[in-house]
Enzyme design. Structure first.
Site, PDB file in Angstrom:
ATOM      1  N   SER A 105       0.825  -1.155  -0.192  1.00 46.74           N
ATOM      2  CA  SER A 105       0.106   0.003  -0.292  1.00 46.74           C
ATOM      3  C   SER A 105       0.964   1.043   0.062  1.00 46.74           C
ATOM      4  CB  SER A 105      -0.804  -0.286   1.163  1.00 46.74           C
ATOM      5  OG  SER A 105      -1.932   0.783   1.292  1.00 46.74           O
ATOM      6  N   ASP A 155      -9.956  -3.743  -5.398  1.00 45.36           N
ATOM      7  CA  ASP A 155      -9.413  -2.623  -4.278  1.00 45.36           C
ATOM      8  C   ASP A 155      -9.949  -1.392  -4.525  1.00 45.36           C
ATOM      9  OD1 ASP A 155      -7.548  -1.117  -2.756  1.00 45.36           O
ATOM     10  OD2 ASP A 155      -5.907  -1.998  -3.555  1.00 45.36           O
ATOM     11  N   HIS A 186      -8.158  -4.498  -0.963  1.00 51.99           N
ATOM     12  CA  HIS A 186      -7.070  -4.021  -0.654  1.00 51.99           C
ATOM     13  C   HIS A 186      -6.073  -5.032   0.573  1.00 51.99           C
ATOM     14  CE1 HIS A 186      -4.369  -0.532  -0.077  1.00 51.99           C
ATOM     15  NE2 HIS A 186      -4.556  -0.478   0.941  1.00 51.99           N
TER      16      HIS A 186
HETATM   17  C1  MLT Z   1      -1.279   5.963  -0.056  1.00 47.06           C
HETATM   18  O1  MLT Z   1      -1.634   6.935   0.321  1.00 47.06           O
HETATM   19  O2  MLT Z   1      -0.052   5.580  -0.578  1.00 47.06           O
HETATM   20  C2  MLT Z   1      -2.546   4.949  -0.817  1.00 47.06           C
HETATM   21  O3  MLT Z   1      -3.549   5.746  -0.826  1.00 47.06           O
HETATM   22  C3  MLT Z   1      -2.528   3.842   0.033  1.00 47.06           C
HETATM   23  C4  MLT Z   1      -2.809   4.245   1.416  1.00 47.06           C
HETATM   24  O4  MLT Z   1      -1.681   4.318   2.198  1.00 47.06           O
HETATM   25  O5  MLT Z   1      -3.954   4.168   1.626  1.00 47.06           O
END
Ligand code: MLT
Length: 205
Positions: A105, A155, A186
């Site tokens: 992520s 996701d 996700h």
């Molecule tokens: C990010 O901010 O890198 C993406 O939206 C993934 C997350 O951290 O939620």
């Protein structure tokens, strides 16, 4: 702590011929989060696991965002260089091979940004739920660098179309990209770990 330093864990591996794993957690995670995942992916490899320095409502991240999926690009660039400098320093200090980034992520997104801006510090990357980290780039030729992107088809945070564009951008700059799509959302699954393990075993030969 020097300015480029990060709170981190370093666990020396039992087989120093293998590439270390650079573990990069998601929003709200820390340096401990992905250690069990790293140990499943490659139990013999050294592990370097930093904690992101940006705080969002008390949750550590690797760079600032203006809203979900809307990144503060100057901050992405500055934080990417800072992390890449730290990784290079640690690689030298521990006499390690270049690491393979395994990011989830937000951690996958800073790993993608490292591929865009500082690919020389990495031997490869596994990006679990990633998107385009910057509007333009990559800035460097990626000359066969092995990259696995693992997306979740449903996701809601990191849309599949965006991940496909990331795969294409990396390929156009010469990376060897294996983009897998899991029938999931996700969260990280056992299938992610199994795919990462197989991919990294392939890099280590
Ligand atoms: C990010 O901010 O890198 C993406 O939206 C993934 C997350 O951290 O939620």
């Amino acid at each position: 702590m020097s300015p480029s330093s990060f709170i981190h864990r370093y666990l020396p591996g039992t087989d120093l011929t293998r590439h270390p794993l650079l573990l990069l957690h998601g929003t709200g995670g820390n340096e401990d989060d992905l250690i069990p995942v790293g140990e499943m992916i490659d139990p013999a490899a050294s592990i370097l696991s930093p904690r992101g320095k940006v705080m969002e409502s008390g949750m550590p991240r690797f760079f600032r965002r203006l809203a979900e999926g809307v990144f503060d690009y100057p901050d992405v660039i500055a934080r990417t260089h800072e992390l890449a400098d730290f990784v290079a320093e640690q690689t030298t200090a521990h006499g390690m091979k270049k690491p393979i980034a395994v990011g989830f992520s937000n951690g996958a997104n800073i790993a993608a940004a490292m591929l865009y801006l500082r690919p020389e510090v990495l031997a490869g990357a596994v990006l679990i739920r990633a998107m385009l980290p910057l509007p333009t780039g990559p800035e460097h030729a990626l000359a066969g660098l092995p990259v696995m992107i693992i997306s979740g088809r449903v996701d809601p945070i990191l849309p599949l179309d965006n991940a496909k564009r990331l795969a294409e951008a990396l390929r156009q700059h010469g990376a060897m990209v294996d983009h897998r799509v899991l029938e999931t959302g996700h969260g990280m699954t056992r299938n992610d770990v199994d795919l990462a393990r197989g991919f990294i075993a392939g890099i280590n030969g």
